[in-house]
Design a protein around this motif. Structure first.
Motif, short mmCIF file in Angstrom:
data_model
loop_
_atom_site.label_atom_id
_atom_site.label_comp_id
_atom_site.label_asym_id
_atom_site.label_seq_id
_atom_site.Cartn_x
_atom_site.Cartn_y
_atom_site.Cartn_z
N PRO A 196 1.18 62.35 -53.86
CA PRO A 196 -0.04 63.28 -54.47
C PRO A 196 0.51 64.54 -55.12
O PRO A 196 1.64 65.08 -54.64
CB PRO A 196 -0.75 63.58 -53.43
CG PRO A 196 0.07 63.70 -52.02
CD PRO A 196 0.96 62.36 -52.53
N TRP A 197 0.23 64.57 -56.30
CA TRP A 197 0.68 65.96 -57.28
C TRP A 197 -0.61 66.93 -57.52
O TRP A 197 -0.55 67.24 -58.41
CB TRP A 197 1.23 65.43 -58.35
CG TRP A 197 2.61 65.31 -58.46
CD1 TRP A 197 3.59 64.90 -57.44
CD2 TRP A 197 3.60 65.21 -59.35
NE1 TRP A 197 4.88 64.52 -57.64
CE2 TRP A 197 4.70 65.10 -58.91
CE3 TRP A 197 3.43 65.96 -60.72
CZ2 TRP A 197 5.93 64.95 -59.69
CZ3 TRP A 197 4.65 65.96 -61.60
CH2 TRP A 197 6.10 65.44 -61.03
N LEU A 198 -1.66 66.97 -56.50
CA LEU A 198 -2.63 67.87 -56.66
C LEU A 198 -2.37 69.16 -56.89
O LEU A 198 -2.99 69.78 -57.79
CB LEU A 198 -3.72 67.68 -55.35
CG LEU A 198 -4.63 66.49 -55.27
CD1 LEU A 198 -3.66 65.16 -55.06
CD2 LEU A 198 -5.60 66.62 -54.03
N GLU A 199 -1.31 69.64 -56.36
CA GLU A 199 -0.90 71.14 -56.40
C GLU A 199 0.16 71.15 -57.60
O GLU A 199 0.13 72.37 -58.05
CB GLU A 199 -0.24 71.62 -55.25
CG GLU A 199 0.97 71.13 -55.01
CD GLU A 199 1.56 69.73 -54.64
OE1 GLU A 199 2.67 69.25 -54.16
OE2 GLU A 199 0.35 68.73 -54.56
N ARG A 200 0.33 70.05 -58.54
CA ARG A 200 1.33 70.30 -59.42
C ARG A 200 0.44 70.25 -60.72
O ARG A 200 1.16 70.05 -61.73
CB ARG A 200 2.30 69.27 -59.29
CG ARG A 200 3.13 69.23 -58.11
CD ARG A 200 4.41 68.57 -58.33
NE ARG A 200 5.19 68.59 -56.78
CZ ARG A 200 6.33 67.96 -56.59
NH1 ARG A 200 7.22 67.64 -57.99
NH2 ARG A 200 6.93 67.77 -55.76
N SER A 201 -0.73 70.29 -60.71
CA SER A 201 -1.47 70.27 -62.11
C SER A 201 -2.20 71.70 -62.31
O SER A 201 -2.81 72.05 -61.36
CB SER A 201 -2.39 69.11 -62.20
OG SER A 201 -3.25 69.08 -61.31
N ASP A 202 -2.13 72.12 -63.37
CA ASP A 202 -3.01 73.66 -63.72
C ASP A 202 -4.19 73.04 -64.07
O ASP A 202 -4.77 73.31 -65.28
CB ASP A 202 -2.07 74.10 -64.98
CG ASP A 202 -2.67 75.48 -65.09
OD1 ASP A 202 -3.48 75.88 -64.38
OD2 ASP A 202 -2.29 76.00 -66.15
N ASN A 203 -4.90 72.69 -62.80
CA ASN A 203 -6.54 72.24 -63.05
C ASN A 203 -7.09 72.86 -61.83
O ASN A 203 -7.56 72.27 -60.72
CB ASN A 203 -6.35 71.03 -62.89
CG ASN A 203 -7.89 70.20 -63.24
OD1 ASN A 203 -8.93 70.82 -63.48
ND2 ASN A 203 -7.84 68.92 -62.79
N PRO A 204 -7.31 74.21 -61.86
CA PRO A 204 -7.94 74.95 -60.59
C PRO A 204 -9.39 74.59 -60.25
O PRO A 204 -9.88 74.48 -59.12
CB PRO A 204 -7.74 76.57 -61.04
CG PRO A 204 -7.83 76.55 -62.48
CD PRO A 204 -7.14 75.12 -63.05
N GLN A 205 -10.17 73.98 -61.44
CA GLN A 205 -11.50 73.57 -61.05
C GLN A 205 -11.55 72.18 -60.67
O GLN A 205 -12.75 71.53 -60.35
CB GLN A 205 -12.45 73.87 -62.30
CG GLN A 205 -12.61 75.17 -62.86
CD GLN A 205 -13.30 75.29 -64.16
OE1 GLN A 205 -12.75 75.15 -65.22
NE2 GLN A 205 -14.66 75.50 -63.98
#
Length: 355
Positions: A196-205
Motif C-alpha cells: 500500500p502507498w496510501l501515505e505516498r500520494s499527495d491526496n489529503p482528502q
C-alpha cells in the motif's frame, strides 16, 4: 372447493420448500468463474488494450475477450472469477494484469487467454492493516501511522467492497493499481506482493483515483475534483500538480512536450510544461470525455461517453469531430496494428477507421 384449495396450497408450499432445500449454495463472485457468453462482444466492456499484436478487452461479470485479427473476431478468456473488471494493462505481449471491483487483481502469462487471481478485497484490507501496523512499530514517532491504521481498519470492516479502477505496469515486474478513496498499491515482483502507498500520494482528502498513464516518461494519476498526481523523480511518492479544473479527470494523454487532461462534461486542459501551466481547449462537448489515445503518426484522439470521436492534428491545441455512421457510448479505446480505433463501451466492442 375448500379442500382442493387447501391441498393446492399445501402442495405449493411443499414444492417451494423442496426448491429451497435443493437450491444451489451461494458462491461469491470472487470464487465463481466467469461464464461463457455468446453475447460478450455486444455486452458492456470497460477497457481495451494491446498485448503485442493481440487486443484484450475486459468488462462486467469477469468477461475478458481477446482478438488476434484487429477486432474482427473475439474469443472469451478463461477467468477464475466473475467480479466486474474495470481496467487491463499489458507491458509485454504475454504478461498482463486486470483489476476491478471487490479489490480483484488478475494476472495472465499467455497474452490474456487465461488468468489467475493474485489478490481480492477479502484479504486486501487485512494486508494493508498488517503493513501499517508493522510500519508503526518500526517508526513509532511518525504521526501518520494512527490515521493510516484507522483507514486500514475501515478497509477490513468493509469486506471485499474495494473497487480498483485502473492498473499500469512499466514492465513485467513493476506496476501500480489505483481505486476509490486514495487506494494506491505498488508491486515490484509482478504482483506476487502488493504494497500500500496510501501515505505516498499527495491526496489529503482521500479522493478517488481514476486512472494511470505514462506520458513522456512521467507517470500520472488522475482523480476527483481536478486531482492530478505526478510520480516524483525519486520514484517514491506522487506529488500533486495544480490544475484549474474542479471536475473529475478520467485520464491523460500526450506526447513529448504536450500533456492533455480530460474528464467531466467535456472539459479538456492542455499543458506544454509537464503540468505546471494549463490552457483550456474547446471541445464543444456536453458529455464526459472518457478515453483518449495517440496513434502511430503522433496524432491525438479523444472519445466521449456519448460516442463522440475527436481528432487533433496540431498536438492537442484544437480538435475536430470525426463523422460516424453510428455512435455508441465509449468507455475506453486503443489502436489496432493497422492504426484503426478499437472502441469498447456499454454496447460492446466496435472498430472505426482512424484517418
Amino acid at each position: 372447493m375448500y379442500v382442493l384449495k387447501r391441498y393446492t396450497a399445501l402442495m405449493l408450499t411443499w414444492v417451494a420448500l423442496q426448491g429451497v432445500a435443493h437450491a444451489a449454495p451461494y458462491t461469491d463472485v470472487l470464487d465463481l468463474p466467469a461464464a461463457p457468453s455468446a453475447l460478450a462482444t455486444v455486452s458492456a466492456l470497460r477497457d481495451v488494450t494491446r498485448a503485442g499484436d493481440r487486443l484484450v478487452a475486459v468488462g462486467p461479470r469477469g468477461h475478458i475477450l481477446f482478438s488476434d485479427d484487429n477486432g474482427g473476431h473475439w474469443q472469451q478468456a478463461q477467468v477464475p472469477a466473475s467480479a466486474d473488471l474495470n481496467a487491463v494493462s499489458f507491458p509485454s505481449a504475454d504478461k498482463g494484469w486486470a483489476v476491478g471491483n471487490d479489490g480483484i487483481i488478475l494476472h495472465s502469462t499467455d497474452g490474456g487467454a487465461s488468468w489467475q487471481k493474485q489478490l481480492d478485497g477479502r484479504v486486501l484490507g487485512e494486508q494493508v492493516l498488517a503493513y501499517y501496523q508493522a510500519q508503526s512499530k518500526a517508526l513509532p514517532s511518525d504521526e501518520r501511522w494512527p490515521t493510516l491504521i484507522a483507514e486500514s481498519e475501515r478497509l477490513v470492516q468493509e469486506g471485499a467492497d474495494k473497487p480498483l479502477l485502473d492498473v499500469w505496469f512499466a514492465d513485467d515486474q513493476n506496476g501500480f493499481a489505483v481505486g476509490v478513496f486514495n487506494l494506491l498499491l505498488h508491486t515490484t515482483d509482478g504482483g506476487q506482493h502488493w504494497t500500500p502507498w496510501l501515505e505516498r500520494s499527495d491526496n489529503p482528502q482521500a479522493l478517488h483515483l481514476t486512472s494511470l498513464a505514462s506520458i513522456d516518461g512521467v507517470l500520472y494519476i488522475t482523480g476527483e475534483q481536478g486531482l492530478l498526481l505526478q510520480l516524483a523523480d525519486d520514484g517514491q511518492h506522487f506529488t500533486q500538480l495544480t490544475t484549474p479544473s474542479r471536475g473529475t479527470f478520467f485520464g491523460v494523454i500526450g506526447k513529448p512536450g504536450v500533456l492533455l487532461a480530460y474528464g467531466l462534461r467535456g472539459h479538456l486542459w492542455r499543458s506544454t510544461d509537464k503540468g505546471q501551466q494549463w490552457q483550456p481547449v474547446t471541445t464543444d462537448l456536453g458529455t464526459s470525455i472518457t478515453a483518449g489515445g495517440l496513434d502511430r503518426n503522433g496524432q491525438l484522439w479523444l472519445l466521449s461517453q456519448a460516442g463522440d470521436v475527436l481528432h487533433s492534428r496540431d498536438d492537442g491545441a484544437s480538435f475536430v469531430t470525426v463523422k460516424q455512421a453510428a455512435r455508441t457510448p465509449v468507455s475506453a479505446a486503443t489502436f489496432d496494428t493497422a492504426s484503426g480505433l478499437v472502441l469498447v463501451g456499454e454496447r460492446g466492442v466496435r472498430t472505426l477507421a482512424a484517418e
